[in-house]
Every structure is written in structure tokens, then in C-alpha cells.
Design an enzyme around this catalytic site. Structure first.
Site, PDB file in Angstrom:
ATOM      1  N   CYS A   9       0.872  -1.174   0.000  1.00 53.87           N
ATOM      2  CA  CYS A   9       0.000   0.000   0.000  1.00 53.87           C
ATOM      3  C   CYS A   9       0.908   1.222   0.000  1.00 53.87           C
ATOM      4  CB  CYS A   9      -0.984  -0.018   1.169  1.00 53.87           C
ATOM      5  SG  CYS A   9      -0.257   0.144   2.818  1.00 53.87           S
ATOM      6  N   ASN A  12       2.522   1.559   4.170  1.00 55.27           N
ATOM      7  CA  ASN A  12       2.797   0.314   4.869  1.00 55.27           C
ATOM      8  C   ASN A  12       2.465   0.421   6.361  1.00 55.27           C
ATOM      9  OD1 ASN A  12       5.650  -1.840   5.512  1.00 55.27           O
ATOM     10  ND2 ASN A  12       3.620  -2.454   4.909  1.00 55.27           N
ATOM     11  N   CYS A  14      -1.261   0.638   7.241  1.00 49.60           N
ATOM     12  CA  CYS A  14      -2.673   0.247   7.417  1.00 49.60           C
ATOM     13  C   CYS A  14      -2.995  -1.035   6.655  1.00 49.60           C
ATOM     14  CB  CYS A  14      -3.618   1.373   6.975  1.00 49.60           C
ATOM     15  SG  CYS A  14      -3.680   2.782   8.095  1.00 49.60           S
ATOM     16  N   ARG A  15      -3.227  -0.890   5.359  1.00 45.70           N
ATOM     17  CA  ARG A  15      -3.746  -2.006   4.570  1.00 45.70           C
ATOM     18  C   ARG A  15      -2.763  -3.152   4.385  1.00 45.70           C
ATOM     19  NH1 ARG A  15      -5.381   1.613  -0.405  1.00 45.70           N
ATOM     20  NH2 ARG A  15      -3.495   2.642   0.348  1.00 45.70           N
ATOM     21  N   SER A  16      -1.552  -2.849   3.944  1.00 43.13           N
ATOM     22  CA  SER A  16      -0.630  -3.952   3.636  1.00 43.13           C
ATOM     23  C   SER A  16      -0.178  -4.725   4.874  1.00 43.13           C
ATOM     24  CB  SER A  16       0.545  -3.481   2.787  1.00 43.13           C
ATOM     25  OG  SER A  16       1.274  -2.455   3.407  1.00 43.13           O
ATOM     26  N   ASP A 127      -8.156   3.345   1.349  1.00 39.71           N
ATOM     27  CA  ASP A 127      -7.245   3.700   2.435  1.00 39.71           C
ATOM     28  C   ASP A 127      -8.078   4.195   3.612  1.00 39.71           C
ATOM     29  OD1 ASP A 127      -5.280   4.647   4.127  1.00 39.71           O
ATOM     30  OD2 ASP A 127      -4.186   5.701   2.552  1.00 39.71           O
TER      31      ASP A 127
END
Length: 158
Positions: A9, A12, A14-16, A127
Site C-alpha cells: 500500500c 505500509n 494500514c492495509r498492507s 485507504d
């Protein structure tokens, strides 16, 4: 032989790292831990060394996922090391294609939503950084869905 997967993401945080933690946990529950190696990175390096966002860690913890990854930026060697590089949104997908050192390397880049089965209307994982609680929950729902799809793609129907 292990399948090596890198989630990407922007920062690095939140999402990933959430996808990394979810896939690691689901692989463990499925008895596939020995068949995969998982990591995460960001296309932006400004959060290097940081733990995931506290709101994401909290939301993930409520679902039983421990997010302990330290943020790092995508490196050129990632394109050789990983079998699948999975981007969370179009911006990061396009950035990864620009960073890829070869056409062969760019064939390893996928969108997370390619693996989602319960969110067919979604073309990217949003995001949640500027969203409230619901944004983090939606992202976790999508990442769980996508990680299940990834695991299914690694285990042919028997």
C-alpha cells in the site's frame, strides 16, 4: 516450495500490514504456513520503521490478528524475491509497474481485489487512514475476503 507474497500500500501502516497479518493467521489455521512466506511494504518510505497505525492494530486485534510488522519501502530486490506482489489500489499498482525492473517482474503484480469473492463491486481496497471506525472494518472485511481467495488460489481443488 514456498509461494512468496508481498502486500503493498502507500505507507505500509494500514492495509498492507493488515493483509500480511491476516494471511499469516489464515494460512496457519489452514495448515498452509509452511507453503507461504508473507511480507508487506509501501511505495512511500516516510513511515519506515513504524508499527501499523494504532487504529488498524486495534481493529485487527478485535478480530484476533496481531500486527507487529515495521513499515518499510518497496525495494528493487522485492521484484525478484516475491512470486506475487499485491497492490491495494490503482495508484500503488501503477507505481509498482513503474518500479518493476523488467516485464517479467511486472507480471508478478496483482490487485488485491482480483482475489476478493465477496466484494465483486469493489475495484480497490480503500485507504482507511482518514476514515472512521467503519473504514477500518470495511478494509478488514475486504482483506479477509482477498486473503481467503489467495489461499484458495494456492490450493487446487482436490
Amino acid at each position: 516450495m514456498k509461494t512468496r507474497i508481498l502486500f503493498v500500500c502507500l505507507g505500509n501502516i494500514c492495509r498492507s500490514p493488515a493483509a500480511e497479518g491476516i494471511l499469516r493467521a489464515k494460512a496457519g489455521l489452514s495448515g498452509l504456513s509452511e507453503r507461504i512466506e508473507v511480507d508487506s511494504a509501501g511505495t512511500y518510505g516516510g513511515h519506515r520503521g513504524e508499527l501499523p497505525d494504532p487504529r488498524m492494530r486495534s481493529a485487527a486485534s478485535r478480530r484476533g490478528y496481531a500486527l507487529t510488522h515495521r513499515a518499510r519501502q518497496v525495494r528493487e530486490e522485492d521484484f525478484e524475491r516475491f512470486d506475487r506482489i499485491i497492490a491495494m489500489d490503482d495508484m500503488n499498482y501503477e507505481t509498482l509497474h513503474r518500479l518493476a525492473p523488467s516485464r517479467e517482474a511486472s507480471r508478478r503484480i496483482f490487485r488485491m481485489t482480483e482475489f476478493c469473492r465477496r466484494h465483486p463491486d469493489r475495484t480497490y481496497v480503500p485507504d482507511p487512514y482518514y476514515e472512521g471506525h467503519e473504514g477500518f472494518e470495511l478494509v478488514l472485511d475486504m482483506l479477509e475476503d482477498g486473503c481467503e481467495g489467495i489461499l484458495a488460489s494456492l490450493t487446487p481443488d482436490e
